[in-house]
Enzyme design. Structure first.
Site: not given
Ligand code: PEP
Length: 258
Positions: A10-12, A102, A104, A174, A180, A220, A241-242
């Protein structure tokens, strides 16, 4: 039942078009030597404006090892919905998966369980795969309502969807406090919650549907954590994500899931 693992990035709200093309090419380069059949399903979710660039890079490569997802959609087909993107439009842009619900989007954009359900229904009707996110906040975890909250999110998200369509869908567990933050949920605990979700699906449908649906962990995930996560009985992959924003770390996670 053996479920094919899924690693989705997920590049956000990151990456201009050239950066998206470069990252897509970088990931494919990192996976070049891997046997396609041995790879998990590898999915990248760029932002809307970078879908064309990423899709072009995927088509130009032609290796078929990486697939495209969107990070959101709207459930109506077309019309006066300024700023929204329909499932048909995203399919036209090359997407095969769409992330919905998600945390967010729930927190900053008011996405409700009912909207997640309408989106899931529409995505499946168009032949795409919804990646349905769920997860508890730290307050909910500390109050001991994690399972109740997640069971409720999943039950509402799947309302009216057939067993056959649920079997094709993907859920991502999640925990919000792990997204994050660098704080990964303990793998045994993540597996416990994911087994609970599978049980909810079994209760709503049947054992075959519960066995078929892929349920990912997100929060994470890093190259250092993926092997232990994938060793759990019910974790079928990761929503990343990251660590999906550099080709090297994302490819290491993909390889860690093989
Ligand atoms: C996400 O945004 O779906 C996510 C899991 O982010 P991260 O891996 O950065 O925690």
């Amino acid at each position: 039942m053996s479920r094919r693992p899924v690693i989705a990035g997920n590049w956000k709200m990151h990456n201009l078009q050239q950066e998206a093309a470069d990252l897509t090419n970088g990931i494919m380069q990192e996976l070049r030597a891997e046997d396609k059949a041995a790879l998990p399903e590898v999915v990248i979710a760029p932002t809307f404006t970078a879908l064309y660039a990423a899709n072009k890079a995927l088509k130009d490569c032609g290796c078929g090892k990486v697939r495209l997802a969107a990070q959101n959609c709207y459930f109506e087909t077309k019309g006066a919905f300024t700023g929204e993107c329909s499932v048909e439009m995203l399919k036209d842009a090359g997407c095969e998966y769409i992330i919905i619900g998600h945390s967010e989007r729930r927190e900053y954009f008011g996405e409700t369980d009912e909207m997640v359900n309408k989106k899931a229904v529409k995505i499946l009707a168009e032949g795409l795969v919804p990646i349905i996110c769920c997860g508890e906040s730290l307050e909910q975890r500390e109050a001991g309502v994690t399972d109740y909250h997640i069971a409720s999110q999943i039950t509402k998200a799947l309302r009216g969807i057939s067993a056959a369509d649920v079997a094709k869908s993907i859920i991502a567990y999640e925990p919000i406090w792990a997204i994050g933050t660098g704080k990964t949920c303990d793998s045994v605990e993540a597996n416990r919650v994911i087994s609970m979700i599978r049980n909810v699906v079994k209760g709503l449908y049947d054992a075959n549907t519960a066995d078929a649906i892929r349920i990912l962990y997100g929060g994470s995930v890093k190259p250092a954590t993926i092997k232990e996560q994938m060793a759990q009985s019910d974790i079928d992959g990761a929503l990343v994500g990251g660590a999906s924003l550099t080709a090297d770390s994302f490819a290491q996670i993909v390889k860690g899931a093989m």
